[in-house]
Write a protein that holds these residues in place. Structure first.
Motif, short mmCIF file in Angstrom:
data_model
loop_
_atom_site.label_atom_id
_atom_site.label_comp_id
_atom_site.label_asym_id
_atom_site.label_seq_id
_atom_site.Cartn_x
_atom_site.Cartn_y
_atom_site.Cartn_z
N ASP A 143 43.54 -25.38 14.04
CA ASP A 143 43.66 -25.60 15.50
C ASP A 143 43.62 -24.26 16.25
O ASP A 143 43.02 -24.15 17.31
N ILE A 144 44.31 -23.26 15.70
CA ILE A 144 44.33 -21.95 16.34
C ILE A 144 42.91 -21.37 16.38
O ILE A 144 42.48 -20.81 17.39
N LEU A 145 42.18 -21.53 15.28
CA LEU A 145 40.79 -21.03 15.26
C LEU A 145 39.94 -21.76 16.29
O LEU A 145 39.16 -21.14 17.02
N LYS A 146 40.12 -23.10 16.36
CA LYS A 146 39.32 -23.87 17.33
C LYS A 146 39.58 -23.42 18.75
O LYS A 146 38.68 -23.37 19.58
N SER A 147 40.85 -23.09 19.04
CA SER A 147 41.17 -22.70 20.41
C SER A 147 40.78 -21.24 20.68
O SER A 147 40.77 -20.81 21.82
N SER A 148 40.46 -20.49 19.64
CA SER A 148 40.14 -19.07 19.83
C SER A 148 38.64 -18.79 19.94
O SER A 148 38.25 -17.75 20.43
N PHE A 149 37.82 -19.72 19.42
CA PHE A 149 36.38 -19.48 19.44
C PHE A 149 35.68 -20.52 20.30
O PHE A 149 36.28 -21.50 20.72
N ARG A 150 34.38 -20.25 20.55
CA ARG A 150 33.64 -21.16 21.41
C ARG A 150 33.13 -22.36 20.63
O ARG A 150 33.00 -22.32 19.42
N LYS A 151 32.81 -23.42 21.35
CA LYS A 151 32.28 -24.64 20.73
C LYS A 151 31.00 -24.35 19.95
O LYS A 151 30.72 -25.00 18.94
N SER A 152 30.23 -23.37 20.42
CA SER A 152 28.95 -23.07 19.77
C SER A 152 29.13 -22.25 18.49
O SER A 152 28.20 -22.10 17.71
N ASP A 153 30.32 -21.71 18.26
CA ASP A 153 30.57 -20.93 17.04
C ASP A 153 30.79 -21.87 15.86
O ASP A 153 31.25 -23.00 16.04
N ILE A 154 30.49 -21.38 14.66
CA ILE A 154 30.61 -22.22 13.47
C ILE A 154 31.91 -21.85 12.78
O ILE A 154 32.07 -20.71 12.31
N ILE A 155 32.84 -22.79 12.73
CA ILE A 155 34.16 -22.52 12.15
C ILE A 155 34.29 -23.35 10.88
O ILE A 155 34.03 -24.55 10.89
N ALA A 156 34.70 -22.71 9.79
CA ALA A 156 34.76 -23.42 8.51
C ALA A 156 35.96 -23.02 7.70
O ALA A 156 36.47 -21.90 7.81
N ARG A 157 36.42 -23.96 6.89
CA ARG A 157 37.40 -23.62 5.85
C ARG A 157 36.60 -23.50 4.56
O ARG A 157 36.08 -24.49 4.05
N ILE A 158 36.46 -22.27 4.07
CA ILE A 158 35.55 -22.06 2.94
C ILE A 158 36.28 -21.96 1.60
O ILE A 158 35.66 -21.85 0.56
N GLY A 159 37.61 -22.02 1.65
CA GLY A 159 38.38 -22.01 0.41
C GLY A 159 39.76 -22.55 0.73
O GLY A 159 40.01 -22.96 1.87
N GLY A 160 40.66 -22.57 -0.24
CA GLY A 160 42.00 -23.11 -0.02
C GLY A 160 42.65 -22.57 1.23
O GLY A 160 43.06 -23.33 2.11
N ASP A 161 42.75 -21.25 1.35
CA ASP A 161 43.39 -20.65 2.52
C ASP A 161 42.45 -19.66 3.21
O ASP A 161 42.89 -18.76 3.89
N GLU A 162 41.15 -19.85 3.01
CA GLU A 162 40.16 -18.93 3.57
C GLU A 162 39.28 -19.61 4.60
O GLU A 162 38.78 -20.71 4.38
N PHE A 163 39.08 -18.92 5.70
CA PHE A 163 38.28 -19.46 6.79
C PHE A 163 37.16 -18.48 7.14
O PHE A 163 37.30 -17.27 6.94
N ALA A 164 36.07 -19.03 7.65
CA ALA A 164 34.97 -18.17 8.11
C ALA A 164 34.50 -18.68 9.46
O ALA A 164 34.48 -19.88 9.72
N VAL A 165 34.17 -17.74 10.33
CA VAL A 165 33.63 -18.09 11.64
C VAL A 165 32.34 -17.31 11.83
O VAL A 165 32.30 -16.11 11.57
N MET A 166 31.29 -18.00 12.23
CA MET A 166 30.09 -17.29 12.65
C MET A 166 30.01 -17.41 14.16
O MET A 166 29.89 -18.52 14.69
#
Ligand SMILES: [Mg+2]
Length: 300
Positions: A202-225
């Motif tokens: 939720d924090i990531l979603k509120s921090s980046f734009r809708k057009s950015d790609i937000i992913a959980r790429i591992g257990g506790d790892e996230f990536a944003v493009m």
């Protein structure tokens, strides 16, 4: 499914006469070989399942050591990759239907056994389960957070990488890793750990734009493009993320605090850097941040 394939069924049922009955009526279905093993208690059934080589579980819900939906939950938790068919008395049909909602493949009523139907029920249960697993494997979405999963991230991010290269535009990849998730799991249990992951999402979603790609790429790892982020903006994006984290941590009612390590890298269309190299650089930057935090404190 090959017709010569043997199907190994574990029947968890406290009345041995049912094992005999099932063997008899299924033996008449000669084109398929069902091998039926029986466990009379939940505990012995779970122990048998832990040794592998079972294709399907036929499960009585009322056992000497477990009763009702709890029986189903424990088997499903231990072997989520196996199809479960509930073996139920007529008076338990409501309960059997509840197990369907929880992921049982089917149910068979004990007083209503017929070799042809039973054989078909078990085969269809296996096929359906196999298809569901295949669809789940194809999914691009992480079940827990609703963000992209690793496959989803690579699929979508790679398209943006190609576009950016063609149009000579910049891209930024930010990687973030939850600090001390193990500590939250150990102190408050796995449900709290899952909730912490959802909070981060939720924090990531509120921090980046809708057009950015937000992913959980591992257990506790996230990536944003971050698409078309100007080079200087990376620091602004990371500052916004850190501010949102701090805001989340503010209420004294929080049972755990959230903290992230992060790393980032910028894609310069002129440089010929591949998507893989970009991800590797972001990852290196993340681990450098993690190491520097380690030096400051005992953040895991
Ligand atoms: Mg029973």
């Amino acid at each position: 499914m090959s017709e010569s394939l043997q199907i190994n069924v574990l029947l968890i049922e406290d009345r041995p006469e049912y094992a005999r009955l099932l063997r008899d009526i299924l033996a008449e279905e000669s084109h398929l070989l069902f091998h039926i093993e029986c466990a009379a208690k939940l505990e012995t059934g779970l122990k048998r399942l832990s040794r592998g080589r079972t294709d399907l579980v036929l499960l009585d819900l009322s056992l000497p050591d477990s009763d009702g939906i709890e029986t189903f939950n424990r088997v499903q938790n231990q072997v989520p990759s196996l199809p479960i068919v509930v073996f139920t008395g007529l008076n338990d049909e409501g309960l059997a239907i509840e197990t369907l909602r929880k992921g049982a493949q089917d149910y068979v009523v004990k007083g209503d056994l017929d070799g042809k139907i039973l054989s078909r029920t078990l085969r269809y249960a296996m096929e359906r389960h196999r298809m569901q697993q295949a669809i789940r494997n194809l999914s691009l979405i992480d079940d827990l957070t609703g963000l992209y999963n690793r496959r989803g991230f690579w699929t979508i991010a790679e398209q943006h990488w190609h576009l950016a290269r063609r149009n000579r535009r910049d891209l930024t990849v930010i990687m973030a890793d939850v600090d001390n998730l193990k500590g939250i799991n150990d102190a408050f249990g796995h449900l709290a750990g899952d909730q912490a992951i959802k909070d981060i999402a939720d924090i990531l979603k509120s921090s980046f734009r809708k057009s950015d790609i937000i992913a959980r790429i591992g257990g506790d790892e996230f990536a944003v493009m971050a698409v078309e982020a100007a080079r200087g903006n990376v620091q602004i994006l990371i500052r916004r993320l850190e501010e949102n984290l701090a805001k989340w941590n503010q209420p004294s009612s929080r049972i755990y605090r959230l903290s992230l390590s992060n790393g980032s890298t910028n894609f310069d269309a002129e440089s010929g850097v591949t998507m893989e190299e970009m991800m590797a650089r972001a990852d290196e930057s993340l681990y450098a941040h993690k190491r520097s935090k380690h030096h400051q404190s005992d953040v895991a």
